[in-house]
Design a protein around this motif. Structure first.
Motif, mmCIF file in Angstrom:
data_model
loop_
_atom_site.group_PDB
_atom_site.id
_atom_site.type_symbol
_atom_site.label_atom_id
_atom_site.label_comp_id
_atom_site.label_asym_id
_atom_site.label_seq_id
_atom_site.Cartn_x
_atom_site.Cartn_y
_atom_site.Cartn_z
ATOM 1 N N CYS A 140 0.825 -1.206 0.000
ATOM 2 C CA CYS A 140 0.000 0.000 0.000
ATOM 3 C C CYS A 140 0.863 1.261 0.000
ATOM 4 O O CYS A 140 0.571 2.224 -0.715
ATOM 5 N N ILE A 141 1.934 1.258 0.807
ATOM 6 C CA ILE A 141 2.826 2.416 0.858
ATOM 7 C C ILE A 141 3.483 2.646 -0.502
ATOM 8 O O ILE A 141 3.507 3.768 -1.022
ATOM 9 N N CYS A 142 4.038 1.581 -1.077
ATOM 10 C CA CYS A 142 4.715 1.693 -2.382
ATOM 11 C C CYS A 142 3.776 2.236 -3.445
ATOM 12 O O CYS A 142 4.120 3.173 -4.186
ATOM 13 N N VAL B 132 -5.304 -8.947 2.349
ATOM 14 C CA VAL B 132 -4.800 -9.596 3.568
ATOM 15 C C VAL B 132 -5.247 -11.055 3.618
ATOM 16 O O VAL B 132 -4.457 -11.965 3.890
ATOM 17 N N PHE B 133 -6.514 -11.298 3.335
ATOM 18 C CA PHE B 133 -7.027 -12.664 3.343
ATOM 19 C C PHE B 133 -6.347 -13.510 2.269
ATOM 20 O O PHE B 133 -6.012 -14.675 2.495
ATOM 21 N N PHE B 134 -6.166 -12.916 1.081
ATOM 22 C CA PHE B 134 -5.566 -13.639 -0.032
ATOM 23 C C PHE B 134 -4.136 -14.077 0.295
ATOM 24 O O PHE B 134 -3.767 -15.243 0.118
ATOM 25 N N PHE B 135 -3.319 -13.162 0.805
ATOM 26 C CA PHE B 135 -1.937 -13.503 1.132
ATOM 27 C C PHE B 135 -1.846 -14.402 2.365
ATOM 28 O O PHE B 135 -0.915 -15.196 2.477
ATOM 29 N N ARG B 136 -2.813 -14.283 3.267
ATOM 30 C CA ARG B 136 -2.833 -15.194 4.416
ATOM 31 C C ARG B 136 -3.107 -16.619 3.939
ATOM 32 O O ARG B 136 -2.562 -17.575 4.501
ATOM 33 N N SER B 137 -3.935 -16.764 2.916
ATOM 34 C CA SER B 137 -4.232 -18.115 2.402
ATOM 35 C C SER B 137 -2.972 -18.769 1.841
ATOM 36 O O SER B 137 -2.815 -19.990 1.934
ATOM 37 N N GLY C 88 -5.581 1.683 3.003
ATOM 38 C CA GLY C 88 -4.872 0.484 3.467
ATOM 39 C C GLY C 88 -3.769 0.806 4.460
ATOM 40 O O GLY C 88 -3.602 0.098 5.462
ATOM 41 N N VAL C 89 -3.009 1.862 4.209
ATOM 42 C CA VAL C 89 -1.938 2.265 5.131
ATOM 43 C C VAL C 89 -2.527 2.589 6.505
ATOM 44 O O VAL C 89 -2.024 2.136 7.539
ATOM 45 N N LEU C 90 -3.599 3.368 6.525
ATOM 46 C CA LEU C 90 -4.221 3.765 7.791
ATOM 47 C C LEU C 90 -4.842 2.574 8.512
ATOM 48 O O LEU C 90 -4.766 2.463 9.741
ATOM 49 N N MET C 91 -5.452 1.673 7.753
ATOM 50 C CA MET C 91 -6.087 0.492 8.355
ATOM 51 C C MET C 91 -5.078 -0.436 9.022
ATOM 52 O O MET C 91 -5.306 -0.968 10.117
ATOM 53 N N LEU C 92 -3.942 -0.642 8.344
ATOM 54 C CA LEU C 92 -2.995 -1.671 8.773
ATOM 55 C C LEU C 92 -1.899 -1.160 9.706
ATOM 56 O O LEU C 92 -1.247 -1.963 10.379
ATOM 57 N N LEU C 93 -1.693 0.155 9.742
ATOM 58 C CA LEU C 93 -0.619 0.722 10.565
ATOM 59 C C LEU C 93 -0.652 0.232 12.015
ATOM 60 O O LEU C 93 0.391 -0.161 12.569
#
Length: 288
Positions: free
Chosen positions: A36-38, A77-82, A185-190
């Motif tokens: 998200c940052i990139c 997040v769900f996709f990469f967690r899978s 996304g940045v704000l949600m995950l920070l």
């Protein structure tokens, strides 16, 4: 480049994300945070030096972009967690239940009658999901969660919600749309990031992290959202086949993954359901 070509290219690039994400050595939340940052930084620079920044901005579409960003980030997040729990082939097969879910959710949201054919499609895909996820091997909730199936299905659900919400964003510049969504996304995950993971990364890890951030996130979602409003739902549902085709091909060729017989049957059932859902939407749209 036509809208169909842009969307097809975005699907082809995103199909390789599972292979590259494994080489970042980051868990899902931290990887999505960096992506998200990139994407936010790169696209902000592109937007800053373009003439598009003088375009009028509709507040309603900004709201849709923010909500779409929430769905998109949860989907990521769900996709990469899978991927942390199952092979890329299995994960992307389940993930591509999304077009079927688009049809099902669209029926509820727009109060369309759910026909017997739609229900049969959903049931077929559900059976396919059970087979491809190896449900016969998981007899408890704990073993089911550890298998990664709920993460892949959750990713499919939020991908469907992203698609439905993205169709409402037609006037807002796609670069600005993606900036808003990755900023969300940045704000949600920070608050959720565990910074210790970053101290263990190698130069090679950072290369793949930046690659997935700039190319697989910023560039891909610019292509995705710039083409999405210009395509019919039927066309979208057909072109998304490129994503799993690339992902499965890379998984088999590069990691030597081999699905068992029941998983192959499950993959075929899911893809049949996806094709049927695509055909239904295309027929529906041609009649409007």
């Amino acid at each position: 480049m036509s809208a169909a070509m842009k969307f097809a290219l975005s699907m082809a690039i995103f199909g390789s994300v599972g292979y590259f994400s494994a080489k970042t050595n980051l868990p899902s939340i931290e990887l999505v945070f960096i992506r998200c940052i990139c994407a936010c930084v790169v696209l902000s620079l592109v937007y800053l030096f373009s003439n598009k920044k003088k375009e009028a901005v509709e507040k309603k579409e900004i709201g849709f972009s923010v909500l779409c960003g929430v769905f998109l980030v949860v989907n990521w997040v769900f996709f990469f967690r899978s991927f942390e729990h199952m092979s890329v082939t299995v994960a992307v097969s389940i993930y591509h239940l999304a077009p079927v879910l688009v049809v099902l959710l669209g029926s509820f949201l727009y109060r369309e009658k759910i026909t017997l054919k739609v229900m049969l499609t959903v049931i077929t895909c559900f059976i396919g999901t059970l087979l491809v996820g190896g449900m016969q091997d998981y007899l408890s909730l704990e073993s089911l969660m550890s298998a990664g199936l709920p993460w892949a299905f959750g990713a499919a659900l939020f991908y469907a919600l992203t698609t439905l919400m993205g169709k409402k964003i037609s006037k807002l510049n796609p670069i600005l749309t993606t900036i808003i969504q990755t900023g969300v996304g940045v704000l949600m995950l920070l608050p959720l990031v565990q910074w210790d993971y970053f101290s263990q990364l190698t130069g090679e890890n950072w290369f793949y992290i930046l690659l997935t951030g700039i190319v697989h996130t910023g560039f891909v979602y610019y292509l995705f959202f710039s083409s999405l409003p210009k395509l019919s739902s039927g066309t979208i549902a057909i072109l998304v086949f490129i994503d799993p085709a690339v992902a499965i091909f890379m998984d088999i060729v590069l990691t030597a993954y081999r699905p068992d017989f029941l998983q192959i049957i499950g993959i075929l059932l899911i893809f049949w359901g996806q094709a049927h859902a695509a055909l239904k939407r295309k027929v529906s749209e041609s009649g409007n």
